[in-house]
Design a protein around this motif. Structure first.
Motif, PDB file in Angstrom:
ATOM      1  N   THR A  69       0.843  -1.187   0.000  1.00 10.00           N
ATOM      2  CA  THR A  69       0.000   0.000   0.000  1.00 10.00           C
ATOM      3  C   THR A  69       0.880   1.238   0.000  1.00 10.00           C
ATOM      4  O   THR A  69       1.929   1.268   0.647  1.00 10.00           O
ATOM      5  CB  THR A  69      -0.938   0.035   1.223  1.00 10.00           C
ATOM      6  OG1 THR A  69      -0.154  -0.068   2.410  1.00 10.00           O
ATOM      7  CG2 THR A  69      -1.953  -1.087   1.168  1.00 10.00           C
ATOM      8  N   ALA A  70       0.434   2.257  -0.702  1.00 13.88           N
ATOM      9  CA  ALA A  70       1.213   3.497  -0.817  1.00 13.88           C
ATOM     10  C   ALA A  70       0.289   4.688  -0.599  1.00 13.88           C
ATOM     11  O   ALA A  70      -0.751   4.800  -1.259  1.00 13.88           O
ATOM     12  CB  ALA A  70       1.871   3.579  -2.190  1.00 13.88           C
ATOM     13  N   THR A  71       0.662   5.554   0.326  1.00 14.48           N
ATOM     14  CA  THR A  71      -0.077   6.799   0.524  1.00 14.48           C
ATOM     15  C   THR A  71       0.692   7.990  -0.037  1.00 14.48           C
ATOM     16  O   THR A  71       0.270   9.134   0.127  1.00 14.48           O
ATOM     17  CB  THR A  71      -0.362   7.034   2.018  1.00 14.48           C
ATOM     18  OG1 THR A  71       0.864   7.018   2.741  1.00 14.48           O
ATOM     19  CG2 THR A  71      -1.286   5.935   2.566  1.00 14.48           C
ATOM     20  N   SER A  72       1.813   7.703  -0.690  1.00 12.47           N
ATOM     21  CA  SER A  72       2.661   8.775  -1.224  1.00 12.47           C
ATOM     22  C   SER A  72       2.458   8.998  -2.718  1.00 12.47           C
ATOM     23  O   SER A  72       3.181   9.788  -3.324  1.00 12.47           O
ATOM     24  CB  SER A  72       4.133   8.432  -0.979  1.00 12.47           C
ATOM     25  OG  SER A  72       4.468   7.195  -1.608  1.00 12.47           O
ATOM     26  N   LEU A  73       1.483   8.310  -3.320  1.00 11.78           N
ATOM     27  CA  LEU A  73       1.266   8.447  -4.769  1.00 11.78           C
ATOM     28  C   LEU A  73       0.938   9.890  -5.125  1.00 11.78           C
ATOM     29  O   LEU A  73       0.135  10.542  -4.457  1.00 11.78           O
ATOM     30  CB  LEU A  73       0.130   7.531  -5.212  1.00 11.78           C
ATOM     31  CG  LEU A  73      -0.225   7.593  -6.703  1.00 11.78           C
ATOM     32  CD1 LEU A  73       0.897   7.021  -7.551  1.00 11.78           C
ATOM     33  CD2 LEU A  73      -1.532   6.861  -6.964  1.00 11.78           C
ATOM     34  N   ALA A  74       1.570  10.384  -6.184  1.00 15.75           N
ATOM     35  CA  ALA A  74       1.310  11.748  -6.641  1.00 15.75           C
ATOM     36  C   ALA A  74       1.448  11.826  -8.155  1.00 15.75           C
ATOM     37  O   ALA A  74       2.213  11.072  -8.765  1.00 15.75           O
ATOM     38  CB  ALA A  74       2.290  12.729  -5.986  1.00 15.75           C
ATOM     39  N   SER A  75       0.680  12.732  -8.739  1.00 16.04           N
ATOM     40  CA  SER A  75       0.796  13.021 -10.161  1.00 16.04           C
ATOM     41  C   SER A  75       1.932  14.012 -10.358  1.00 16.04           C
ATOM     42  O   SER A  75       1.947  15.087  -9.745  1.00 16.04           O
ATOM     43  CB  SER A  75      -0.519  13.606 -10.679  1.00 16.04           C
ATOM     44  OG  SER A  75      -0.359  14.106 -11.987  1.00 16.04           O
ATOM     45  N   LEU A  76       2.880  13.661 -11.201  1.00 17.50           N
ATOM     46  CA  LEU A  76       4.024  14.536 -11.453  1.00 17.50           C
ATOM     47  C   LEU A  76       3.823  15.376 -12.696  1.00 17.50           C
ATOM     48  O   LEU A  76       4.226  16.535 -12.754  1.00 17.50           O
ATOM     49  CB  LEU A  76       5.294  13.693 -11.574  1.00 17.50           C
ATOM     50  CG  LEU A  76       6.601  14.431 -11.801  1.00 17.50           C
ATOM     51  CD1 LEU A  76       6.906  15.347 -10.618  1.00 17.50           C
ATOM     52  CD2 LEU A  76       7.746  13.450 -12.018  1.00 17.50           C
ATOM     53  N   SER A  77       3.188  14.783 -13.707  1.00 18.15           N
ATOM     54  CA  SER A  77       2.997  15.477 -14.976  1.00 18.15           C
ATOM     55  C   SER A  77       1.860  14.801 -15.723  1.00 18.15           C
ATOM     56  O   SER A  77       1.654  13.587 -15.606  1.00 18.15           O
ATOM     57  CB  SER A  77       4.289  15.425 -15.799  1.00 18.15           C
ATOM     58  OG  SER A  77       4.069  15.816 -17.140  1.00 18.15           O
ATOM     59  N   SER A  78       1.111  15.583 -16.505  1.00 20.86           N
ATOM     60  CA  SER A  78       0.054  14.995 -17.339  1.00 20.86           C
ATOM     61  C   SER A  78       0.533  14.769 -18.768  1.00 20.86           C
ATOM     62  O   SER A  78       0.031  13.894 -19.463  1.00 20.86           O
ATOM     63  CB  SER A  78      -1.195  15.886 -17.328  1.00 20.86           C
ATOM     64  OG  SER A  78      -0.885  17.190 -17.782  1.00 20.86           O
ATOM     65  N   VAL A  79       1.487  15.581 -19.224  1.00 18.08           N
ATOM     66  CA  VAL A  79       2.066  15.412 -20.560  1.00 18.08           C
ATOM     67  C   VAL A  79       3.578  15.539 -20.435  1.00 18.08           C
ATOM     68  O   VAL A  79       4.088  16.644 -20.265  1.00 18.08           O
ATOM     69  CB  VAL A  79       1.528  16.463 -21.561  1.00 18.08           C
ATOM     70  CG1 VAL A  79       2.130  16.230 -22.949  1.00 18.08           C
ATOM     71  CG2 VAL A  79       0.015  16.438 -21.632  1.00 18.08           C
ATOM     72  N   PRO A  80       4.296  14.406 -20.438  1.00 15.79           N
ATOM     73  CA  PRO A  80       3.818  13.028 -20.493  1.00 15.79           C
ATOM     74  C   PRO A  80       3.206  12.614 -19.155  1.00 15.79           C
ATOM     75  O   PRO A  80       3.479  13.261 -18.124  1.00 15.79           O
ATOM     76  CB  PRO A  80       5.103  12.238 -20.778  1.00 15.79           C
ATOM     77  CG  PRO A  80       6.180  13.050 -20.128  1.00 15.79           C
ATOM     78  CD  PRO A  80       5.777  14.484 -20.349  1.00 15.79           C
ATOM     79  N   PRO A  81       2.399  11.546 -19.146  1.00 25.91           N
ATOM     80  CA  PRO A  81       1.759  11.129 -17.902  1.00 25.91           C
ATOM     81  C   PRO A  81       2.751  10.458 -16.949  1.00 25.91           C
ATOM     82  O   PRO A  81       3.180   9.328 -17.169  1.00 25.91           O
ATOM     83  CB  PRO A  81       0.684  10.144 -18.386  1.00 25.91           C
ATOM     84  CG  PRO A  81       1.215   9.608 -19.670  1.00 25.91           C
ATOM     85  CD  PRO A  81       1.987  10.721 -20.302  1.00 25.91           C
ATOM     86  N   LEU A  82       3.128  11.175 -15.914  1.00 28.55           N
ATOM     87  CA  LEU A  82       4.111  10.677 -14.961  1.00 28.55           C
ATOM     88  C   LEU A  82       3.518  10.677 -13.559  1.00 28.55           C
ATOM     89  O   LEU A  82       2.805  11.606 -13.175  1.00 28.55           O
ATOM     90  CB  LEU A  82       5.369  11.544 -14.970  1.00 28.55           C
ATOM     91  CG  LEU A  82       6.146  11.659 -16.273  1.00 28.55           C
ATOM     92  CD1 LEU A  82       7.326  12.615 -16.103  1.00 28.55           C
ATOM     93  CD2 LEU A  82       6.630  10.297 -16.743  1.00 28.55           C
ATOM     94  N   ALA A  83       3.812   9.638 -12.807  1.00 29.74           N
ATOM     95  CA  ALA A  83       3.403   9.539 -11.412  1.00 29.74           C
ATOM     96  C   ALA A  83       4.612   9.166 -10.576  1.00 29.74           C
ATOM     97  O   ALA A  83       5.599   8.617 -11.084  1.00 29.74           O
ATOM     98  CB  ALA A  83       2.301   8.498 -11.247  1.00 29.74           C
ATOM     99  N   THR A  84       4.541   9.471  -9.285  1.00 30.14           N
ATOM    100  CA  THR A  84       5.624   9.111  -8.376  1.00 30.14           C
ATOM    101  C   THR A  84       5.051   8.440  -7.137  1.00 30.14           C
ATOM    102  O   THR A  84       3.902   8.679  -6.755  1.00 30.14           O
ATOM    103  CB  THR A  84       6.440  10.336  -7.926  1.00 30.14           C
ATOM    104  OG1 THR A  84       5.616  11.180  -7.115  1.00 30.14           O
ATOM    105  CG2 THR A  84       6.971  11.118  -9.107  1.00 30.14           C
ATOM    106  N   PHE A  85       5.868   7.626  -6.511  1.00 29.70           N
ATOM    107  CA  PHE A  85       5.553   7.104  -5.192  1.00 29.70           C
ATOM    108  C   PHE A  85       6.866   6.886  -4.448  1.00 29.70           C
ATOM    109  O   PHE A  85       7.935   6.810  -5.062  1.00 29.70           O
ATOM    110  CB  PHE A  85       4.725   5.806  -5.262  1.00 29.70           C
ATOM    111  CG  PHE A  85       5.410   4.658  -5.958  1.00 29.70           C
ATOM    112  CD1 PHE A  85       6.282   3.811  -5.279  1.00 29.70           C
ATOM    113  CD2 PHE A  85       5.171   4.409  -7.301  1.00 29.70           C
ATOM    114  CE1 PHE A  85       6.908   2.745  -5.923  1.00 29.70           C
ATOM    115  CE2 PHE A  85       5.784   3.349  -7.956  1.00 29.70           C
ATOM    116  CZ  PHE A  85       6.661   2.508  -7.264  1.00 29.70           C
ATOM    117  N   ASN A  86       6.774   6.796  -3.139  1.00 27.67           N
ATOM    118  CA  ASN A  86       7.950   6.585  -2.297  1.00 27.67           C
ATOM    119  C   ASN A  86       7.922   5.180  -1.715  1.00 27.67           C
ATOM    120  O   ASN A  86       6.852   4.618  -1.479  1.00 27.67           O
ATOM    121  CB  ASN A  86       7.984   7.596  -1.140  1.00 27.67           C
ATOM    122  CG  ASN A  86       7.885   9.032  -1.610  1.00 27.67           C
ATOM    123  OD1 ASN A  86       8.155   9.343  -2.757  1.00 27.67           O
ATOM    124  ND2 ASN A  86       7.480   9.901  -0.708  1.00 27.67           N
TER     125      ASN A  86
END
Length: 200
Positions: A69-86
């Motif tokens: 489980t991750a509560t650190s998920l975040a949207s980094l960019s929409s173009v290009p579609p990038l997400a981050t998690f820790n």
């Protein structure tokens, strides 16, 4: 009787500034009965910071499914579609994340609370049951989530004993919508009543 005269060119005496009210000193942290000690302030603060709940899954080189489980998920960019998690590099899932090319990111709703508890429980029990199935690239996909995304890991930034993982989203799917599932005060919760906008 002495009569002292003020010379004509003498400067007038400076005005005495009005007394400024004293600002009460802040209560020293050590004297505040509610002040947490050491790093407790940091921990308490983030326990009180409600966060959405996601699950990240991957495969070990031998094909064994892993996830957390991750509560650190975040949207980094929409173009290009990038997400981050820790992720902590001491986590049981880290070796797979460190070696995998791709992961699946799942967004959980209120109906998935049980799945969140399973995926944050003992590592060797997280894929016992029928709450998942093989998906693209053989990756484990959780069933009945509100949405899921397959992404390719493009960067791992090591910070102290943790890592920030950057994922480029390639595909995914949508499930039925649901109330948000939040993690707050070390418990999975569902938001309460809607907050009415404040009039200004």
């Amino acid at each position: 009787m002495n009569d002292t005269k003020t010379p004509q060119n003498a400067a007038a005496p400076a005005a005495v500034p009005a007394a400024v009210p004293a600002v009460p000193a802040a209560v020293p942290l050590a004297e505040d009965p509610n002040a947490p000690l050491d790093l407790a302030a940091f921990k308490h603060a983030f326990r009180r910071h409600a966060a959405g709940v996601a699950v990240v899954t991957a495969l070990r080189p031998d094909g064994t499914p892993v996830g957390f489980t991750a509560t650190s998920l975040a949207s980094l960019s929409s173009v290009p579609p990038l997400a981050t998690f820790n992720i902590a590099r001491s986590a049981s899932t880290w070796p797979a994340i460190a070696e995998s090319d791709r992961v699946v990111i799942h967004i959980l709703g209120a109906r998935n609370r049980g799945v969140a508890e399973v995926m944050s429980g003992p590592a060797d029990k997280r894929f016992d049951g029928d709450h998942w199935q093989p998906g693209p690239h053989g990756l484990p996909v959780l069933k009945d989530v509100t949405s899921w995304m397959v992404g390719r890991i493009i960067e791992r930034v090591l910070v102290h004993n943790s890592a920030v993982v950057v994922v480029k989203i390639e595909s995914g799917g949508m499930g039925e919508n649901d109330q948000a599932l939040l993690y707050h005060e070390r418990t999975y919760r569902v938001p309460g009543a809607d907050v009415q906008p404040r009039r200004v």
